[in-house]
Design a protein around this motif. Structure first.
Motif, PDB file in Angstrom:
ATOM      1  N   GLY A  71       0.946  -1.133  -0.068  1.00  0.00           N
ATOM      2  CA  GLY A  71       0.054  -0.001  -0.086  1.00  0.00           C
ATOM      3  C   GLY A  71       0.782   1.203   0.012  1.00  0.00           C
ATOM      4  N   LYS A  72       0.186   2.466   0.045  1.00  0.00           N
ATOM      5  CA  LYS A  72       0.731   3.579  -0.107  1.00  0.00           C
ATOM      6  C   LYS A  72       1.024   4.309   1.180  1.00  0.00           C
ATOM      7  N   ALA A  73       0.119   3.920   2.150  1.00  0.00           N
ATOM      8  CA  ALA A  73       0.494   4.476   3.486  1.00  0.00           C
ATOM      9  C   ALA A  73       1.887   4.099   4.079  1.00  0.00           C
ATOM     10  N   ARG A  74       2.718   5.098   4.419  1.00  0.00           N
ATOM     11  CA  ARG A  74       4.021   4.762   4.849  1.00  0.00           C
ATOM     12  C   ARG A  74       4.168   4.163   6.189  1.00  0.00           C
ATOM     13  N   THR A  75       4.567   2.822   6.432  1.00  0.00           N
ATOM     14  CA  THR A  75       4.527   2.105   7.536  1.00  0.00           C
ATOM     15  C   THR A  75       5.735   1.648   7.994  1.00  0.00           C
ATOM     16  N   PRO A  76       6.782   2.485   8.241  1.00  0.00           N
ATOM     17  CA  PRO A  76       8.289   1.965   8.572  1.00  0.00           C
ATOM     18  C   PRO A  76       8.201   0.919   9.656  1.00  0.00           C
ATOM     19  N   ASN A  77       7.358   1.119  10.870  1.00  0.00           N
ATOM     20  CA  ASN A  77       7.604   0.293  11.778  1.00  0.00           C
ATOM     21  C   ASN A  77       6.843  -0.892  11.438  1.00  0.00           C
ATOM     22  N   LEU A  78       5.818  -0.983  10.716  1.00  0.00           N
ATOM     23  CA  LEU A  78       5.176  -2.304  10.362  1.00  0.00           C
ATOM     24  C   LEU A  78       6.226  -2.984   9.345  1.00  0.00           C
ATOM     25  N   GLU A  79       6.914  -2.221   8.369  1.00  0.00           N
ATOM     26  CA  GLU A  79       7.953  -2.912   7.729  1.00  0.00           C
ATOM     27  C   GLU A  79       9.029  -3.634   8.500  1.00  0.00           C
ATOM     28  N   ARG A  80       9.555  -2.851   9.305  1.00  0.00           N
ATOM     29  CA  ARG A  80      10.520  -3.466  10.508  1.00  0.00           C
ATOM     30  C   ARG A  80      10.049  -4.581  11.079  1.00  0.00           C
ATOM     31  N   LYS A  93      -2.891   7.669  20.677  1.00  0.00           N
ATOM     32  CA  LYS A  93      -1.760   8.240  21.739  1.00  0.00           C
ATOM     33  C   LYS A  93      -2.037   7.866  23.165  1.00  0.00           C
ATOM     34  N   ASP A  94      -3.304   8.163  23.445  1.00  0.00           N
ATOM     35  CA  ASP A  94      -3.657   7.871  24.932  1.00  0.00           C
ATOM     36  C   ASP A  94      -3.666   6.158  25.169  1.00  0.00           C
ATOM     37  N   LEU A  95      -4.222   5.429  24.317  1.00  0.00           N
ATOM     38  CA  LEU A  95      -4.212   3.972  24.465  1.00  0.00           C
ATOM     39  C   LEU A  95      -2.808   3.653  24.687  1.00  0.00           C
ATOM     40  N   VAL A  96      -2.006   3.893  23.760  1.00  0.00           N
ATOM     41  CA  VAL A  96      -0.390   3.580  24.016  1.00  0.00           C
ATOM     42  C   VAL A  96       0.170   4.023  25.402  1.00  0.00           C
ATOM     43  N   GLY A  97      -0.165   5.214  25.623  1.00  0.00           N
ATOM     44  CA  GLY A  97       0.354   5.525  27.046  1.00  0.00           C
ATOM     45  C   GLY A  97      -0.149   4.668  28.353  1.00  0.00           C
ATOM     46  N   LYS A  98      -1.543   4.492  28.180  1.00  0.00           N
ATOM     47  CA  LYS A  98      -2.196   3.553  29.458  1.00  0.00           C
ATOM     48  C   LYS A  98      -1.622   2.291  29.269  1.00  0.00           C
ATOM     49  N   ALA A 114      -4.134  14.437  12.925  1.00  0.00           N
ATOM     50  CA  ALA A 114      -3.780  15.671  13.054  1.00  0.00           C
ATOM     51  C   ALA A 114      -3.513  16.274  11.663  1.00  0.00           C
ATOM     52  N   PRO A 115      -3.344  17.559  11.500  1.00  0.00           N
ATOM     53  CA  PRO A 115      -3.301  18.447  10.125  1.00  0.00           C
ATOM     54  C   PRO A 115      -1.853  18.058   9.556  1.00  0.00           C
ATOM     55  N   GLU A 116      -0.735  17.927  10.664  1.00  0.00           N
ATOM     56  CA  GLU A 116       0.518  17.871  10.187  1.00  0.00           C
ATOM     57  C   GLU A 116       0.744  16.582   9.399  1.00  0.00           C
ATOM     58  N   TRP A 117       0.115  15.657   9.885  1.00  0.00           N
ATOM     59  CA  TRP A 117       0.011  14.043   9.065  1.00  0.00           C
ATOM     60  C   TRP A 117      -0.667  14.290   7.770  1.00  0.00           C
ATOM     61  N   ILE A 118      -1.732  14.904   7.677  1.00  0.00           N
ATOM     62  CA  ILE A 118      -2.521  15.097   6.446  1.00  0.00           C
ATOM     63  C   ILE A 118      -1.783  15.632   5.392  1.00  0.00           C
ATOM     64  N   GLU A 155      -0.027   7.617  11.271  1.00  0.00           N
ATOM     65  CA  GLU A 155       0.155   8.148  12.455  1.00  0.00           C
ATOM     66  C   GLU A 155      -0.161   7.042  13.313  1.00  0.00           C
ATOM     67  N   THR A 156      -0.944   5.945  12.963  1.00  0.00           N
ATOM     68  CA  THR A 156      -1.258   4.738  14.038  1.00  0.00           C
ATOM     69  C   THR A 156       0.162   3.994  13.822  1.00  0.00           C
ATOM     70  N   ASP A 157       0.653   3.747  12.544  1.00  0.00           N
ATOM     71  CA  ASP A 157       1.910   3.028  12.612  1.00  0.00           C
ATOM     72  C   ASP A 157       3.072   3.584  13.548  1.00  0.00           C
ATOM     73  N   GLN A 158       3.031   5.003  13.663  1.00  0.00           N
ATOM     74  CA  GLN A 158       3.959   5.570  14.763  1.00  0.00           C
ATOM     75  C   GLN A 158       3.826   5.285  16.041  1.00  0.00           C
ATOM     76  N   GLN A 159       2.572   5.371  16.550  1.00  0.00           N
ATOM     77  CA  GLN A 159       2.005   5.116  17.816  1.00  0.00           C
ATOM     78  C   GLN A 159       2.217   3.603  18.153  1.00  0.00           C
ATOM     79  N   VAL A 160       1.756   2.426  17.372  1.00  0.00           N
ATOM     80  CA  VAL A 160       2.105   1.359  17.378  1.00  0.00           C
ATOM     81  C   VAL A 160       3.483   0.981  17.789  1.00  0.00           C
ATOM     82  N   GLY A 161       4.366   1.519  16.889  1.00  0.00           N
ATOM     83  CA  GLY A 161       5.769   1.204  16.667  1.00  0.00           C
ATOM     84  C   GLY A 161       6.321   1.750  18.249  1.00  0.00           C
TER      85      GLY A 161
END
Length: 775
Positions: free
Chosen positions: A70-79, A217-222, A255-259, A327-333
């Motif tokens: 796919g085109k969503a860039r998910t470097p953590n999933l790739e790793r 982000k909240d779920l990761v922190g908790k 968030a807008p910065e990801w868009i 953004e999900t990839d970043q948080q799960v990573g």
């Protein structure tokens, strides 16, 4: 308490002294055997048992992430894929609740009671959404084998008539084997302003979107905090952590910065996306070199047929979705990497399932800016309205979903999408297993046919324990899944999951020994919310069966039904046998007659002033019904403002409040329009009751239950029973637009219905009881 302990100690001392002072001859008796204090022993996990992290994303199709073309860039999933092993024939059930039921039990979803979504139960064992005690969860099985357990994120497996503070709680996560739960119970929720439970207690929003809050982000922190606390208090026990994000289900909140990072990346459209993803999948080796790209379904428009304005909007929808995935990839990573640094992190086993079904087509052909429930009851959601909200996509003021063409594209190379359990576009999702030191040949894709019900048996196989015959006194039915453990080290391990049926909304199929027989029900998945009647009335007898030899046809591109009629009949009979064994029949049982919290024949309701936060299912349906709400006022508001009664939130609802001493009613129409009716005179000094009455327009549709559309009508403001103002309102009440927003007295919990500060503030005076009368 301290004095009591001292007193007891003194009795022991006194008894010893008195024995000396008053000793008498006693008969000789044999000395008793020594008795040592003992307590029941907690179960211990097998030596070397790993910590387990089970990750499940939501509504991500096979070709969403860069790890699978796919085109969503998910470097953590790739790793994680590079570190562990990838599976390209792993299957889900094609929709949310059923996938989770099968995943967490190792059984088929109908066996657990989830032949369909939690939201639409039917009165048959396979569809009643009541989790069967003979299908204990993997969490409960691990508890009795010495594990601590916790669930974070989306649940969606508790009967809707049990989702309130009254319980019962035996079908909540904490009643089904999880020591702790933090998340939401519904099928979807606002990621900016979610409706969360801590174990079984409803909690306020942790923060606002303006403060930077986001659920993932909240779920990761908790989750990290729970693991850290677990290490301090119970570090001798391994843990099982089920992490099920709301991402990337609609609403696509990001968030807008990801868009901004995705600007212009999807301008060439969904047809081009399919072709590019297909080529990348072959380069990555996640599909066979001889796989074929299946054609676009009839009914989905070609990208080239769209206007420039359509392309502009639809490309932006995918920019937002891709940003959400990234953004999900970043948080799960972050979650995985953090847990790896904690004690026991070197023995952390990660199962990462990228989606609980194929891409979601519920956005229809154009996409939406209101949630799925609102779309299903006629919310205003025209193309022009979407264009007007273009810059709000991803933000808290809309609940956007992309056009169905993207659901098809993100399910490359397969036919169809979510809901369509007959074809792999609905059921095929990536699986990655990452367990350092325990997986080998990471460069070799695992091609064995597998299913979500394989995860539980795999975990027990790793531990070297068997499914108990009984759990909590209930005889257990065997697993339907099979262990994947041999494939961790051997890419060529024999396939052991050789047969599996599928069924959702009468879309049905059966896999057996490399063959698939499939029948898609006669409706279009992108029209589900608008054609529910057709779904249930179209005869399943007219559904056409197809036949695929997937041992040589990975993507189900070549229908062999005409060439191999005998094989097709053989598999159709096998489907019938499996469906009967698993409780699949009757197909499409009507979702009527389910238990309710509110008695359907009740018309008078009284709520004390300290009652707030009642979930939508604890309030009678008001749409299309004349009703009257009156609240007793013990003392007027000192500051002349504040909420009296509210239901809903930012994305739809209503609120009665006081502003500058005047009574005001505000109708929020799906977050798009705010209608205000205000009394012209100040409230009298000695107010006794305030309220409003709603009368639907003549000719409005009769009350039809849960899915009754909002209606137009007239609202009258009442002070001491007299009408002080009235006005016309439209599409009332639109509370269905605001997910699980609550009914509140004296405040507006969660997100606020009103734009006015007075309509957001807690009431400044003292309220008595509230009376609700419905016709």
């Amino acid at each position: 308490m301290r004095h009591f302990v001292t007193y007891v100690a003194s009795l022991f001392a006194a008894s010893s002294l008195s024995a000396v002072a008053f000793a008498q001859p006693a008969p000789v008796v044999p000395a008793p055997q020594a008795v040592h204090p003992a307590y029941p022993q907690a179960p211990r996990a097998p030596q070397g048992a790993p910590n387990i992290l089970l990750i499940l994303l939501d509504d991500a199709g096979f070709a969403t992430s860069s790890a699978f073309g796919g085109k969503a860039r998910t470097p953590n999933l790739e790793r994680f894929a590079a570190e562990g092993v990838r599976y390209n024939q792993f299957n889900t059930t094609a929709i949310c609740s059923p996938t989770r039921a099968a995943l967490l039990t190792g059984r088929n979803h109908h066996q657990v009671g989830f032949g369909n979504l939690m939201d639409i139960p039917a009165g048959f064992d396979g569809y009643n959404t009541v989790w069967k005690p003979q299908t204990a969860s993997i969490a409960r099985i691990l508890q009795v084998n010495g594990y601590s357990t916790a669930a974070f994120g989306k649940w969606h497996n508790t009967p809707r008539w049990e989702t309130s503070a009254a319980g019962p709680f035996n079908h909540w996560p904490t009643g089904l084997g999880f020591d702790h739960f933090y998340g939401f119970l519904s099928g979807t929720d606002d990621q900016w302003e979610p409706h969360l439970y801590n174990d079984t207690t409803q909690i306020p929003n942790p923060a606002t979107p303006e403060q930077g809050y986001h659920l993932t982000k909240d779920l990761v922190g908790k989750a990290v905090s729970w693991v850290d606390e677990h290490e301090v208090l119970a570090g001798n026990r391994p843990y099982f952590l089920y992490f099920a994000t709301g991402a990337v289900h609609m609403p696509h909140n990001v968030a807008p910065e990801w868009i901004a990072k995705n600007k212009g990346r999807f301008d060439e459209g969904w047809d081009h996306y399919r072709e590019e993803a297909f080529a990348r999948q072959k380069q990555l080796g996640v599909i066979p070199a001889d796989a074929k790209l299946t054609p676009r379904p009839a009914g989905l428009p070609a990208w080239s047929s769209l206007s420039a304005e359509q392309k502009h909007l639809y490309a932006h929808q995918m920019e937002v979705f891709s940003a959400y995935m990234e953004e999900t990839d970043q948080q799960v990573g972050k979650l995985v990497d953090t847990l790896r640094t904690r004690p026991g992190g070197d023995n952390l086993l990660v199962f990462y399932i990228v989606g609980d079904n194929g891409g979601s087509g519920e956005g229809g052909l154009e996409g939406t800016i209101v949630n799925e429930g609102a779309s299903g009851v006629g919310a205003p959601d025209s193309f022009a309205l979407q264009v007007a909200n273009y810059n709000k996509l991803g933000g808290p003021d809309v609940a956007d979903n992309y056009a169905a063409g993207w659901a098809w594209a993100t399910s490359t190379p397969f036919q169809w999408m979510k809901q369509v359990a007959s074809h792999f576009g609905g059921t095929r999702n990536p699986l990655i297993v990452d367990w350092p030191g325990h997986t080998q040949a990471s460069d070799k894709v695992r091609t064995q046919f597998s299913h979500v019900n394989d995860i539980a048996p795999t975990i027990l196989d790793i531990l070297g324990v068997s499914l108990p015959e009984q759990i909590d006194g209930v005889q257990q039915i065997p697993f339907e899944g099979h262990s994947l453990l041999p494939t961790f080290t051997n890419p060529a391990a024999p396939e052991v999951h050789t047969e599996q049926y599928f069924e959702i909304f009468a879309n049905r199929a059966i896999y057996k020994d490399g063959w698939v027989a499939a029948a898609r029900h006669d409706y279009e998945p992108w029209n589900l919310l608008h054609e529910v009647q057709k779904l249930y009335t179209a005869s399943t007898q007219n559904d056409r069966w197809e036949l695929y030899h997937i041992a040589t046809d990975y993507s189900e591109a070549d229908d062999l039904a005409a060439k191999e009629p005998q094989k097709l009949e053989e598999l159709k009979k096998e489907f019938t046998a499996e469906a009967q064994r698993n409780g699949v029949f009757p197909l499409l049982p009507p979702p009527v007659g389910a238990p309710t919290i509110v008695a359907l024949d009740k018309h008078e309701f009284t709520y004390p002033s300290d009652i707030s936060g009642l979930p939508p299912n604890a309030i009678p349906v008001l749409a299309g019904r004349a009703h009257r709400v009156e609240t007793e006022v013990d003392s007027a508001s000192g500051n002349g403002r504040g909420v009296i009664v509210a239901q809903g939130g930012r994305l739809g609802g209503y609120v009665l409040y006081e502003k500058d001493g005047h009574l005001v009613f505000e109708n929020n129409i799906f977050g798009q329009t705010h209608e205000v009716i205000a009394g012209s005179e100040r409230l009298p000094a000695h107010v006794v009751t305030v309220g409003y009455a709603f009368t639907p327009d003549a000719g409005s549709a009769p009350h039809g239950g849960l899915w009754q559309p909002p209606t137009d009508g007239t609202v009258q403001l009442l002070v001491n029973g007299k009408v002080v103002a009235q006005g016309k309102i439209h599409k009332y009440p639109s509370v269905v637009g605001s997910y699980s927003e609550t009914f509140d007295i004296g405040q507006d919990r969660g997100s606020q219905v009103s734009h006015d500060l007075a309509g957001k503030s807690p009431y400044g005076g003292k309220l008595g009881v509230t009376h609700l009368t419905v016709q």
